[in-house]
Design an enzyme around this catalytic site. Sequence first.
Site, PDB file in Angstrom:
ATOM      1  N   GLY A 180     -25.339  28.157  48.179  1.00 53.69           N
ATOM      2  CA  GLY A 180     -24.593  28.247  49.432  1.00 53.69           C
ATOM      3  C   GLY A 180     -24.790  27.070  50.363  1.00 53.69           C
ATOM      4  N   HIS A 181     -25.552  26.070  49.960  1.00 51.06           N
ATOM      5  CA  HIS A 181     -25.868  24.947  50.871  1.00 51.06           C
ATOM      6  C   HIS A 181     -25.723  23.628  50.146  1.00 51.06           C
ATOM      7  CE1 HIS A 181     -28.292  22.614  53.835  1.00 51.06           C
ATOM      8  NE2 HIS A 181     -27.872  23.543  54.655  1.00 51.06           N
ATOM      9  N   PHE A 182     -24.697  23.095  49.919  1.00 47.97           N
ATOM     10  CA  PHE A 182     -23.306  23.539  50.066  1.00 47.97           C
ATOM     11  C   PHE A 182     -22.703  23.509  48.681  1.00 47.97           C
ATOM     12  CE2 PHE A 182     -24.596  21.418  53.982  1.00 47.97           C
ATOM     13  CZ  PHE A 182     -24.335  22.401  54.926  1.00 47.97           C
TER      14      PHE A 182
END
Length: 154
Positions: free
Chosen positions: A57-59
């Site tokens: 999720g990052h990124f």
Amino acid sequence: MSEQNASAAVNIDITRIMEMIPHRYPILLVDRILEFVPNERAVGLKNVTFNEPHFQGHFPRFPVMPGVLIVEAMAQTAAIMVVQTLGKEAEGKLVYFMTIDEARFRKPVVPGDSLHIHVQKTKQRGPVWKFKGEAMVGDTLCAEAEFSAMIMDN
């Protein structure tokens, strides 16, 4: 340079690190200690890989190691330095963050990077230790911070 201040290459591996500090996957962020000078400084190594959970999720399109995890890697390297300095009596104790100051993030850390985490003790009073940390990829400074921590019984 005196012998006392000379750089001491060491090879403290992940198995020994897990004996020294309580962190485990996915938050254990130091793979090896490369240099250690008792009561002064240490250099840790974190090999950054794409399989780490924060990259989902990052990124997703441009995976970047979160700055807070880079600072945590500095703190873990410092904790290992404290435990190695104090010896067996310190094993199993916890080293808690107290402050984080002057944190700066200069360049993204991405999968494939070998992050060298340099920590230098700047002050100690009783159980409170203060440090300056720098995270480097090659010759490039990626992040830096000043922080303090307290060593306490578990």
